[in-house]
Each structure stands twice: as C-alpha cells, then as structure tokens.
Design an enzyme around this catalytic site. Structure first.
Site, PDB file in Angstrom:
ATOM      1  N   ARG A 111       0.891  -1.181   0.000  1.00 45.52           N
ATOM      2  CA  ARG A 111       0.000   0.000   0.000  1.00 45.52           C
ATOM      3  C   ARG A 111       0.917   1.215   0.000  1.00 45.52           C
ATOM      4  O   ARG A 111       1.685   1.428   0.947  1.00 45.52           O
ATOM      5  CB  ARG A 111      -0.902   0.003   1.230  1.00 45.52           C
ATOM      6  N   HIS A 138      -7.285   0.942  -6.520  1.00 39.08           N
ATOM      7  CA  HIS A 138      -7.473  -0.009  -5.401  1.00 39.08           C
ATOM      8  C   HIS A 138      -8.094  -1.285  -5.979  1.00 39.08           C
ATOM      9  O   HIS A 138      -9.256  -1.602  -5.702  1.00 39.08           O
ATOM     10  CB  HIS A 138      -8.380   0.642  -4.355  1.00 39.08           C
ATOM     11  N   GLN A 141      -9.903  -4.096  -3.834  1.00 36.17           N
ATOM     12  CA  GLN A 141     -11.212  -3.696  -3.331  1.00 36.17           C
ATOM     13  C   GLN A 141     -12.306  -3.979  -4.355  1.00 36.17           C
ATOM     14  O   GLN A 141     -13.381  -4.492  -4.023  1.00 36.17           O
ATOM     15  CB  GLN A 141     -11.184  -2.189  -3.008  1.00 36.17           C
ATOM     16  N   ASP A 229     -17.680   6.439  -1.605  1.00 33.01           N
ATOM     17  CA  ASP A 229     -16.455   6.325  -0.802  1.00 33.01           C
ATOM     18  C   ASP A 229     -16.265   7.670  -0.114  1.00 33.01           C
ATOM     19  O   ASP A 229     -16.956   8.652  -0.431  1.00 33.01           O
ATOM     20  CB  ASP A 229     -15.262   5.980  -1.722  1.00 33.01           C
ATOM     21  N   CYS A 268     -16.442   0.857   0.338  1.00 32.57           N
ATOM     22  CA  CYS A 268     -15.231   0.102   0.686  1.00 32.57           C
ATOM     23  C   CYS A 268     -14.880   0.203   2.159  1.00 32.57           C
ATOM     24  O   CYS A 268     -14.174  -0.642   2.684  1.00 32.57           O
ATOM     25  CB  CYS A 268     -14.063   0.564  -0.179  1.00 32.57           C
ATOM     26  N   ARG A 296     -13.187  -9.182   1.163  1.00 32.45           N
ATOM     27  CA  ARG A 296     -11.789  -8.840   0.912  1.00 32.45           C
ATOM     28  C   ARG A 296     -10.915 -10.084   1.111  1.00 32.45           C
ATOM     29  O   ARG A 296      -9.985 -10.329   0.336  1.00 32.45           O
ATOM     30  CB  ARG A 296     -11.322  -7.710   1.846  1.00 32.45           C
TER      31      ARG A 296
HETATM   32  N1   CP Z   1     -11.270  -0.603   2.203  1.00 39.28           N
HETATM   33  C1   CP Z   1     -10.009  -0.587   2.624  1.00 39.28           C
HETATM   34  O1   CP Z   1      -9.051  -0.759   1.852  1.00 39.28           O
HETATM   35  O2   CP Z   1      -9.874  -0.413   3.965  1.00 39.28           O
HETATM   36  P1   CP Z   1      -8.530  -0.178   4.769  1.00 39.28           P
HETATM   37  O3   CP Z   1      -8.019   1.193   4.420  1.00 39.28           O
HETATM   38  O4   CP Z   1      -8.927  -0.297   6.204  1.00 39.28           O
HETATM   39  O5   CP Z   1      -7.526  -1.229   4.358  1.00 39.28           O
HETATM   40  N1  NVA Z   2     -10.310   6.440  -1.239  1.00 38.32           N
HETATM   41  C1  NVA Z   2      -9.908   5.990   0.089  1.00 38.32           C
HETATM   42  C2  NVA Z   2     -10.038   4.522   0.195  1.00 38.32           C
HETATM   43  C3  NVA Z   2      -9.690   3.955   1.545  1.00 38.32           C
HETATM   44  C4  NVA Z   2      -9.814   2.463   1.594  1.00 38.32           C
HETATM   45  C5  NVA Z   2      -8.488   6.446   0.361  1.00 38.32           C
HETATM   46  O1  NVA Z   2      -7.638   6.347  -0.523  1.00 38.32           O
HETATM   47  O2  NVA Z   2      -8.222   6.926   1.478  1.00 38.32           O
END
Ligand code: CP
Ligand code: NVA
Length: 312
Positions: A111, A138, A141, A229, A268, A296
């Site tokens: 990440r 992502h 997701q 989101d 998500c 997930r």
């Molecule tokens: N939806 C998602 O990726 O959640 P986290 O940021 O908690 O991993």
């Molecule tokens: N769009 C959000 C998704 C978190 C899972 C972010 O990038 O913070």
C-alpha cells in the site's frame, strides 16, 4: 528464461478471463469453507510453503487483516511491516528493497502513497507484486465489490453500477473493470473532482460504457448498485473545500429510492456517516458493506492463488 511474475497492479492490465477465474475461484473457495473456523487452512492449501510480505505506507484495517488472514487460510505465512519501520523509511531505494525481498519471500503486497512506486517495485522484483491501494487505484477492493454484487444480484455483465462522489482511486478501479467485465458505470461527481482522464480514455478505447454526470440523481436512476467512498482520501490536503463541494452527493434514502428496487449499496469503508452516506442507507436493508468487507479475504485469497500460478 524463467516466466515473468504475475503482478496484480491494475485491473486494466489483466485479461478478462483471469479476472473471471479469480472471481469464480473466490466464490467456490468461500463456499467450500462455510462454517469453518477462520484459521483452518483450505483443503488444497495453494499457499503452502509460501510467504507473503505486506508493506504499508498508509493506514489500513481491512487490507491489513484480510491479506494476513488470506495467506494463513491458503496455508502460507505473512510478514507485515510499515515502510517507516523499514530502511525504505530512511532512504533505501525501492529498487533495492524489491531485489532483497525477492530473495526472501514469495509475493509482496504494497500500500503506497505513489502508484509509480508500486510499478517501480514490480519492475525490480522477481516475485508477484500486489497493489494494496495507491493514490491511483485499489484493484483488490473492486474484486471484492464485484464478488459481493454477484453473490446478491448475479452476473455483473450487463448491469449498471452508479458511483456517486469523488472520482478517486476506488472509482478508477471501477473504471478499469467496466470494459473488462462488461458492466455500465455511471459516475456522478463535481466537475473539479472528476476521475483520471487517462482512465476514462482507456475505458472508451476498450468499448467500456462509462457515463459522466454532475447530477447524482441521473447517475443512480434505475441502477443495480450504488457505490460511494469517502470525500477525503488519505493524502488529500483540501479537506474543507471537499466537504463543501461534495455536500449534494450524499447517498441517502431519497437518492437510493431512485435506483432499481433490488439495488444494493456498497462502500469500501471506512465510512463517514452523515457525509458520503446516511446512517439509514449504510445500516439499511440494501447495504452489503459487511459482506463486502469480509469478501476482501475471499477475493484476495484467489488473487494470491492466481499470482502463485494455481488458477487462471
Ligand atoms: N477498504 C479498505 O481498503 O480499507 P482499509 O483502508 O482499512 O484497508
Ligand atoms: N479512497 C480511500 C479509500 C480507503 C480504503 C483512500 O484512498 O483513502
């Protein structure tokens, strides 16, 4: 010549048949272990004798725990670290980190703040690299989201998904998936927060049905699924301006009522109740967000199995 590793970085780079194989494997694998203890290993143990490294440059709850649970259920082992705890956090290059981890583990999930860093890691790795969220996309997701949708509404091909809110990283992965899996994507967002234009252009080249509007009601009307989101993603610095711009884009009961009567709601998570979604929708009968979070694990087990060459 050894075969190149199977990276899972963006849905637009993957073949439609591989995406379908991953989704079908996830569905079957989930069904096969219904009622089992969380830590029991799947009968075929496709991750046996394999180690997954998980590197986090940003916060995470779902991605962190679901990948760790996933590799355990596949019969493998996981090692988690934040980038700040690694030499990456004090200047060791991504290229050298990729070379070193390629000698120690069998796959890496990252990440990252910057999408280019995941690409650079993959270019220098001899093992599969998985995108666990970047500023641009992502993909893990979205496979969990499609798995969830199909469990409740059948094949996504030919269905209409309405994205309401920020044209962000999660929205981009939906744009990547639309032409691959043949669903229609209606996106409603303020003009200043439109999705990546390259993503939209690529989807159009691939005959994707992606429609843009500033009107959430237009996007949602008759849709089979409504998705939103957060309005302020990790790394966004214009939080106050965003809250103002997105105010007309809350998914509430009135907006959901315009969708198909069997429409489902996805998010998500983490959610900001009272901002992008009302309590009534996220806690209501059309919401699948807890199935989506659980999925997930199931989707990522099959992504890992695909990366290990066990399916597809
Ligand atoms: N939806 C998602 O990726 O959640 P986290 O940021 O908690 O991993
Ligand atoms: N769009 C959000 C998704 C978190 C899972 C972010 O990038 O913070």
């Amino acid at each position: 010549m050894s075969t190149p590793p199977r990276h899972f970085i963006d849905i637009w780079k993957l073949e439609a048949h591989d995406l379908r194989a991953i989704l079908d494997d996830a569905r079957a694998r989930k069904a096969a272990r219904k009622g089992w203890p969380q830590a029991r290993v799947d009968a075929d143990a496709p991750g046996a004798e394999r180690t997954l490294a998980m590197i986090f440059e940003k916060n995470s709850t779902r991605t962190r725990f679901s990948f760790d649970a996933a590799i355990r259920q596949l019969g493998g082992s996981g090692i988690i670290s934040t980038s700040a705890d690694m030499q990456l956090g004090r200047g060791e290059t991504i290229e050298d980190t990729a070379r070193v981890l390629s000698r120690m583990v069998d796959a890496v999930m990252i990440r990252a703040n910057h999408h280019e860093d995941v690409e650079l890691f993959a270019q220098n790795a001899t093992i599969p690299v998985i995108n666990g969220l970047t500023d641009k996309s992502h993909p893990c997701q979205i496979l969990a989201d499609i798995l969830t949708f199909e469990e409740h509404r059948g094949p996504i091909t030919g269905k209409t998904i309405a994205w309401v809110g920020d044209g962000n990283n999660v929205c981009s992965s939906f744009i990547h998936a639309a032409p691959k899996l043949g669903f229609k994507l209606n996106i409603a967002c303020p003009a200043a927060y439109h999705p990546d234009l390259y993503d939209l252009a690529r989807a159009a080249e691939q005959q994707g049905q992606v429609e843009m509007t500033e009107d959430p009601r237009e996007a949602v009307r008759g849709a089979d699924c409504v998705v939103t989101d957060t309005w302020v993603s990790m790394g966004d610095v214009d939080g106050e301006e965003r809250l103002d711009a997105f105010e007309p884009y809350q998914v509430d009961e009135d907006l959901m009522a315009l969708a198909d009567s069997r429409a489902v709601f996805l998010h998500c998570l983490p959610a900001h109740r009272g901002e992008e979604v009302s309590d009534g929708v996220i806690d209501g009968p059309q919401s699948l967000v807890w199935d989506e979070a659980e999925n997930r694990i199931h989707a990522q087990k099959s992504i890992l199995a695909w990366c290990f060459g066990k399916i597809g």
